[in-house]
Scaffold this motif. Structure first.
Motif, short mmCIF file in Angstrom:
data_model
loop_
_atom_site.label_atom_id
_atom_site.label_comp_id
_atom_site.label_asym_id
_atom_site.label_seq_id
_atom_site.Cartn_x
_atom_site.Cartn_y
_atom_site.Cartn_z
N LEU A 177 0.77 -1.23 -0.13
CA LEU A 177 -0.04 -0.19 -0.07
C LEU A 177 0.91 1.20 -0.03
O LEU A 177 0.38 2.29 -0.07
CB LEU A 177 -0.88 -0.02 1.16
CG LEU A 177 -1.90 -1.16 1.33
CD1 LEU A 177 -2.72 -1.14 2.65
CD2 LEU A 177 -2.90 -1.13 0.11
N ALA A 178 2.28 1.26 0.00
CA ALA A 178 3.05 2.24 0.31
C ALA A 178 2.93 3.07 -1.06
O ALA A 178 3.55 4.22 -1.04
CB ALA A 178 4.30 1.89 0.44
N GLY A 179 2.69 2.64 -2.03
CA GLY A 179 3.08 3.13 -3.56
C GLY A 179 1.51 3.76 -4.13
O GLY A 179 0.64 3.57 -3.26
N PRO A 180 1.73 4.41 -5.02
CA PRO A 180 0.37 5.27 -5.57
C PRO A 180 -0.92 4.20 -5.78
O PRO A 180 -0.42 2.90 -6.50
CB PRO A 180 0.85 5.64 -7.03
CG PRO A 180 2.20 5.85 -6.77
CD PRO A 180 2.78 4.70 -6.05
N ALA A 191 -3.14 5.92 3.08
CA ALA A 191 -2.52 7.07 3.52
C ALA A 191 -1.31 6.85 4.36
O ALA A 191 -0.37 7.49 4.58
CB ALA A 191 -3.58 7.94 4.05
N ARG A 192 -1.53 6.01 5.30
CA ARG A 192 -0.68 5.79 6.47
C ARG A 192 0.51 4.99 5.76
O ARG A 192 1.91 5.48 6.21
CB ARG A 192 -1.28 4.82 7.74
CG ARG A 192 -0.32 4.48 8.82
CD ARG A 192 -1.09 3.76 9.90
NE ARG A 192 -0.23 3.36 11.07
CZ ARG A 192 0.55 2.33 11.11
NH1 ARG A 192 0.78 1.53 10.16
NH2 ARG A 192 1.32 2.52 12.12
N ALA A 193 0.36 4.15 4.97
CA ALA A 193 1.58 3.53 4.55
C ALA A 193 2.47 4.27 3.54
O ALA A 193 3.68 4.50 3.70
CB ALA A 193 0.98 2.50 3.70
N GLN A 194 1.69 5.26 2.97
CA GLN A 194 2.43 6.08 2.09
C GLN A 194 3.26 7.20 2.82
O GLN A 194 4.24 7.60 2.66
CB GLN A 194 1.29 6.85 1.14
CG GLN A 194 1.01 5.92 0.05
CD GLN A 194 0.11 6.63 -0.73
OE1 GLN A 194 -0.64 7.76 -0.44
NE2 GLN A 194 -0.48 6.12 -1.79
N ARG A 195 2.52 7.69 4.12
CA ARG A 195 3.19 8.72 4.98
C ARG A 195 4.41 8.20 5.68
O ARG A 195 5.27 8.64 5.92
CB ARG A 195 2.24 9.18 6.07
CG ARG A 195 0.91 10.26 5.46
CD ARG A 195 0.00 10.64 6.38
NE ARG A 195 0.86 11.51 7.32
CZ ARG A 195 1.10 12.98 7.19
NH1 ARG A 195 0.57 13.37 6.04
NH2 ARG A 195 1.50 13.50 8.11
N MET A 196 4.29 6.75 6.05
CA MET A 196 5.41 6.26 6.62
C MET A 196 6.44 6.14 5.70
O MET A 196 7.82 6.28 6.31
CB MET A 196 5.02 4.90 6.92
CG MET A 196 4.16 4.64 8.22
SD MET A 196 3.72 3.18 8.85
CE MET A 196 5.24 2.30 9.27
N VAL A 197 6.30 5.73 4.47
CA VAL A 197 7.48 5.97 3.42
C VAL A 197 8.06 7.21 3.38
O VAL A 197 9.20 7.56 3.07
CB VAL A 197 6.98 5.50 2.03
CG1 VAL A 197 7.95 5.65 0.99
CG2 VAL A 197 6.69 3.82 2.07
N GLY A 198 7.00 8.21 3.26
CA GLY A 198 7.58 9.60 2.90
C GLY A 198 8.31 10.06 4.05
O GLY A 198 9.30 10.84 4.06
#
Length: 310
Positions: free
Chosen positions: A239-242, A291-298
């Protein structure tokens, strides 16, 4: 156009409501309702606005109604309103909002304000906004998108928009035979979020899936019968990607063609005895998981504290 900044007022487009306005031009100054004129139920302006309660008239005029202080304030902030009606008894209550409204403000009788409303307890404040003209191509390369196919409950549809906005999504797309996202109940359920991110209306679900995949999104179909669940995907970083989440009709789910066109099917795990979750809740959980997975990567790639999906 930035995906998170919906377009505002289109200059120079004639409409039944925007054209031929009576009253002085504001010239960039705040507009107040004229103390000497109160429009009633028989007013041509009120009658024209009332017709926007019908989907065909909304599409024909390119306008829709926005009711209540919260939604009106959000619409004003992006320049989406072309006209504003306020009931006599509500004018003083909303004095600050009206003073900041740089557009025609029309004082109407309480009966006329109630006729414009679609609620049991009208707030006496109804704006006329331009229908946005967003297309899938406007989204560029989004990070997070919600797609609703065949959503038939306007309250659910509006809540999906609100949840997508809260999760930092780039857009919400309605496909198939979905409710009109610019109908009164959906607009109210969105709590102003309708004006915070693009809302796209498209016909063909599989075509939307294909367009989002070409834009770089992993397309996940939400299904209560899927073998994999949110926990599985979160554990492996999927879930970390688009990501574009596709949600189906409240009773029937996704059409077979749209479900087959997605990259994978995913279910929200149910740990108790409930048979299922409704569309609004399931969409919020899926969007927030991404959203959480993407923010963690960011955060990991930007160093200390920050970074997000956008």
């Amino acid at each position: 156009m930035s995906p998170r900044h919906p377009q505002g007022r289109s200059a120079g487009r004639p409409t039944a409501l925007a054209g031929g306005r009576s009253g002085p031009a504001t010239g960039g100054r705040a507009a107040r309702p004229s103390p000497g004129r109160v429009d009633g139920l028989r007013s041509a302006r009120v009658a024209a606005a009332r017709r926007l309660r019908r989907p065909a008239d909304r599409r024909g005029e390119g306008l829709f109604l926005v009711e209540g202080a919260q939604a009106v304030t959000a619409a004003l902030a992006v320049g989406a309103l072309v006209e504003l009606f306020v009931g006599e008894s509500a004018a003083e209550r909303h004095a600050d909002l009206l003073a900041a409204a740089d557009l025609p403000v029309r004082l109407v009788t309480d009966a006329a304000a109630a006729a414009l409303s679609e609620t049991v307890t009208p707030q006496g404040l109804v704006g006329v906004a331009e229908l946005p003209r967003h297309e899938l191509a406007d989204l560029g390369r989004p990070r997070l998108v919600a797609v609703c196919e065949g959503a038939n409950d306007p309250g659910n549809a509006g809540t999906v928009i609100r949840s997508a906005d809260a999760a930092g999504a780039d857009a919400v797309v309605f496909t198939g035979n979905s409710v009109d996202p610019f109908g009164g109940k959906c607009v109210r359920a969105s709590a102003g979020s309708l004006f915070h991110l693009p809302v796209v209306v498209a016909e063909d679900g599989p075509a939307v899936v294909g367009a989002l995949r070409r834009a770089g999104c992993l397309v996940l179909a939400a299904s209560g019968h899927a073998a994999r669940d949110l926990d599985d995907l979160a554990g492996v970083g999927t879930l970390a990607g688009p990501t574009a989440w596709v949600f189906g009709n409240e009773a029937r789910g996704l059409t077979p063609a749209t479900a087959a066109s997605a990259d994978a099917a995913v279910r929200v795990p149910v740990y108790g005895q409930a048979e299922s979750l409704n569309l609004a809740v399931a969409s919020a959980l899926c969007l927030y998981a991404s959203a959480r997975a993407q923010r963690m990567v960011g955060s990991a790639t930007s160093g200390a504290g920050g970074g997000g999906a956008h």
